[in-house]
Design a protein around this motif. Structure first.
Motif, PDB file in Angstrom:
ATOM      1  N   ASN A 254       1.066  -1.473  -0.459  1.00  0.00           N
ATOM      2  CA  ASN A 254       0.368   0.045  -0.053  1.00  0.00           C
ATOM      3  C   ASN A 254       0.598   0.991   0.011  1.00  0.00           C
ATOM      4  O   ASN A 254       0.476   2.301  -0.803  1.00  0.00           O
ATOM      5  CB  ASN A 254      -1.080   0.006   1.484  1.00  0.00           C
ATOM      6  CG  ASN A 254      -2.169  -1.003   0.994  1.00  0.00           C
ATOM      7  OD1 ASN A 254      -2.200  -1.485  -0.398  1.00  0.00           O
ATOM      8  ND2 ASN A 254      -2.313  -1.850   1.842  1.00  0.00           N
ATOM      9  N   ALA A 255       2.210   1.187   0.406  1.00  0.00           N
ATOM     10  CA  ALA A 255       2.574   2.602   0.786  1.00  0.00           C
ATOM     11  C   ALA A 255       3.420   2.418  -0.644  1.00  0.00           C
ATOM     12  O   ALA A 255       2.882   4.502  -1.355  1.00  0.00           O
ATOM     13  CB  ALA A 255       3.940   2.226   1.990  1.00  0.00           C
ATOM     14  N   LEU A 256       4.059   1.743  -1.350  1.00  0.00           N
ATOM     15  CA  LEU A 256       4.017   1.643  -2.774  1.00  0.00           C
ATOM     16  C   LEU A 256       3.164   2.018  -3.654  1.00  0.00           C
ATOM     17  O   LEU A 256       3.355   2.898  -5.465  1.00  0.00           O
ATOM     18  CB  LEU A 256       4.734   0.447  -3.440  1.00  0.00           C
ATOM     19  CG  LEU A 256       6.466   0.510  -3.294  1.00  0.00           C
ATOM     20  CD1 LEU A 256       6.539   0.288  -1.725  1.00  0.00           C
ATOM     21  CD2 LEU A 256       7.614  -0.364  -3.527  1.00  0.00           C
ATOM     22  N   LEU A 257       1.940   2.178  -3.328  1.00  0.00           N
ATOM     23  CA  LEU A 257       0.888   2.388  -4.335  1.00  0.00           C
ATOM     24  C   LEU A 257       0.340   3.816  -4.422  1.00  0.00           C
ATOM     25  O   LEU A 257      -0.202   4.455  -5.353  1.00  0.00           O
ATOM     26  CB  LEU A 257      -0.672   1.457  -3.391  1.00  0.00           C
ATOM     27  CG  LEU A 257      -0.610   0.176  -3.790  1.00  0.00           C
ATOM     28  CD1 LEU A 257      -1.714  -0.035  -3.785  1.00  0.00           C
ATOM     29  CD2 LEU A 257      -0.682  -0.397  -5.478  1.00  0.00           C
ATOM     30  N   ARG A 258       1.050   4.486  -3.486  1.00  0.00           N
ATOM     31  CA  ARG A 258       0.898   6.063  -3.650  1.00  0.00           C
ATOM     32  C   ARG A 258       2.299   7.151  -4.165  1.00  0.00           C
ATOM     33  O   ARG A 258       1.433   7.307  -4.944  1.00  0.00           O
ATOM     34  CB  ARG A 258       1.556   6.637  -2.241  1.00  0.00           C
ATOM     35  CG  ARG A 258       0.543   6.160  -1.295  1.00  0.00           C
ATOM     36  CD  ARG A 258       1.434   6.613   0.559  1.00  0.00           C
ATOM     37  NE  ARG A 258       2.351   7.574   0.659  1.00  0.00           N
ATOM     38  CZ  ARG A 258       3.286   7.719   1.631  1.00  0.00           C
ATOM     39  NH1 ARG A 258       3.100   6.759   2.486  1.00  0.00           N
ATOM     40  NH2 ARG A 258       3.565   9.775   1.647  1.00  0.00           N
ATOM     41  N   VAL A 259       2.718   5.918  -4.843  1.00  0.00           N
ATOM     42  CA  VAL A 259       3.921   6.464  -5.666  1.00  0.00           C
ATOM     43  C   VAL A 259       2.553   6.317  -7.286  1.00  0.00           C
ATOM     44  O   VAL A 259       2.624   5.558  -8.112  1.00  0.00           O
ATOM     45  CB  VAL A 259       4.502   5.470  -6.537  1.00  0.00           C
ATOM     46  CG1 VAL A 259       5.796   6.153  -7.319  1.00  0.00           C
ATOM     47  CG2 VAL A 259       5.647   5.510  -5.291  1.00  0.00           C
ATOM     48  N   PRO A 260       3.074   6.922  -8.264  1.00  0.00           N
ATOM     49  CA  PRO A 260       2.428   7.726  -9.863  1.00  0.00           C
ATOM     50  C   PRO A 260       2.874   6.587 -10.171  1.00  0.00           C
ATOM     51  O   PRO A 260       4.096   6.677 -10.683  1.00  0.00           O
ATOM     52  CB  PRO A 260       2.296   8.730 -10.175  1.00  0.00           C
ATOM     53  CG  PRO A 260       3.393   9.042  -9.635  1.00  0.00           C
ATOM     54  CD  PRO A 260       3.280   8.712  -7.666  1.00  0.00           C
ATOM     55  N   GLY A 261       2.237   5.634 -11.138  1.00  0.00           N
ATOM     56  CA  GLY A 261       2.851   4.504 -11.891  1.00  0.00           C
ATOM     57  C   GLY A 261       2.697   3.057 -11.595  1.00  0.00           C
ATOM     58  O   GLY A 261       3.338   2.323 -12.091  1.00  0.00           O
ATOM     59  N   VAL A 262       2.790   3.114  -9.889  1.00  0.00           N
ATOM     60  CA  VAL A 262       2.963   1.859  -9.682  1.00  0.00           C
ATOM     61  C   VAL A 262       2.038   0.936  -8.818  1.00  0.00           C
ATOM     62  O   VAL A 262       0.518   2.074  -8.578  1.00  0.00           O
ATOM     63  CB  VAL A 262       3.746   2.143  -8.159  1.00  0.00           C
ATOM     64  CG1 VAL A 262       4.159   0.884  -7.443  1.00  0.00           C
ATOM     65  CG2 VAL A 262       5.328   2.543  -8.498  1.00  0.00           C
ATOM     66  N   GLY A 263       1.404   0.393 -10.159  1.00  0.00           N
ATOM     67  CA  GLY A 263       0.398  -0.490  -9.322  1.00  0.00           C
ATOM     68  C   GLY A 263       0.262  -1.649  -8.599  1.00  0.00           C
ATOM     69  O   GLY A 263       1.730  -1.697  -8.055  1.00  0.00           O
ATOM     70  N   LYS A 264      -0.690  -2.836  -8.570  1.00  0.00           N
ATOM     71  CA  LYS A 264      -0.080  -3.554  -7.360  1.00  0.00           C
ATOM     72  C   LYS A 264       0.209  -4.777  -7.459  1.00  0.00           C
ATOM     73  O   LYS A 264       1.318  -4.968  -6.582  1.00  0.00           O
ATOM     74  CB  LYS A 264      -1.824  -3.842  -7.367  1.00  0.00           C
ATOM     75  CG  LYS A 264      -1.646  -5.160  -5.958  1.00  0.00           C
ATOM     76  CD  LYS A 264      -2.301  -4.756  -4.664  1.00  0.00           C
ATOM     77  CE  LYS A 264      -2.357  -5.463  -3.399  1.00  0.00           C
ATOM     78  NZ  LYS A 264      -2.302  -5.248  -1.903  1.00  0.00           N
TER      79      LYS A 264
END
Length: 202
Positions: free
Chosen positions: A108-118
């Motif tokens: 979930n922390a990385l999902l805040r990054v634009p362009g990064v999906g699950k």
């Protein structure tokens, strides 16, 4: 290869800046974590550099802390991670946040990054798990400059810089503009606007 630059800050518009070193102007891209700490225009600045040589260009990436540069180098070694995504990761997450996300396998922390999906988030966390075991031992205060960023002189300039920064991170222009407009308040500088807009987008 260039590993470090010391000069006078001539221009800064996130995520780009221009550094005068002995009369030569070096164009650099920096993560927002570094941009937040830049001194005012005309002040001296030292940055740790990653020098990327390609067939069609030589690109410079600057970092306030040495461990940021080391983290950037680890990220671009990963499959499917180029400099743009690595900068987006370090712009959205502080180094300690990224370390905790990897240790806890918190996608979930990385999902805040634009362009990064699950799927991308889960893959990056898995690949980084072994690579960053040494990151917590890196010096946390290996700062290259001591000045803090100066407030933007004009509100419109601050908002424009904030929108530009979000677009550079991968957000679409209308999305970036709406996010900045939703948090725009009189007296806020570009750094404050970027932080608030990123929270709103998250």
């Amino acid at each position: 290869m260039i590993g470090r630059l010391h000069g006078i800050l001539l221009e800064k518009k996130p995520p780009h800046l221009l550094l005068d070193v002995g009369g030569v102007g070096y164009e650099l891209d920096v993560p927002l974590s570094t941009f937040y700490r830049l001194p005012p225009i005309g002040e001296p600045l030292t940055l740790h550099i990653h020098h990327l040589v390609r067939e069609d260009a030589q690109l410079l990436y600057g970092f306030y802390e040495l461990r940021e540069r080391d983290g950037f180098r680890e990220l671009i070694r990963l499959s499917g991670v180029g400099p743009k995504l690595a900068l987006a990761l370090l712009s959205t997450l502080e180094m300690d946040e990224l370390i905790r996300a990897v240790q806890n396998q918190d996608s979930n922390a990385l999902l805040r990054v634009p362009g990064v999906g699950k799927r991308t988030a889960e893959r990056l966390l898995l690949e980084l798990k072994e690579r960053i075991k040494h990151w917590p031992d890196m010096p946390a205060n290996n700062a290259a400059c001591t000045s803090t960023a100066a407030p933007a002189s004009h509100q419109k300039n601050a908002e424009a810089d904030a929108v530009s920064a979000l677009i550079a991170l991968g957000f679409k222009p209308p999305e970036a503009s709406r996010a900045v407009s939703s948090v725009a308040e009189s007296g806020l500088d570009s750094e404050q606007l970027i932080r608030l807009a990123l929270k709103a987008l998250a």
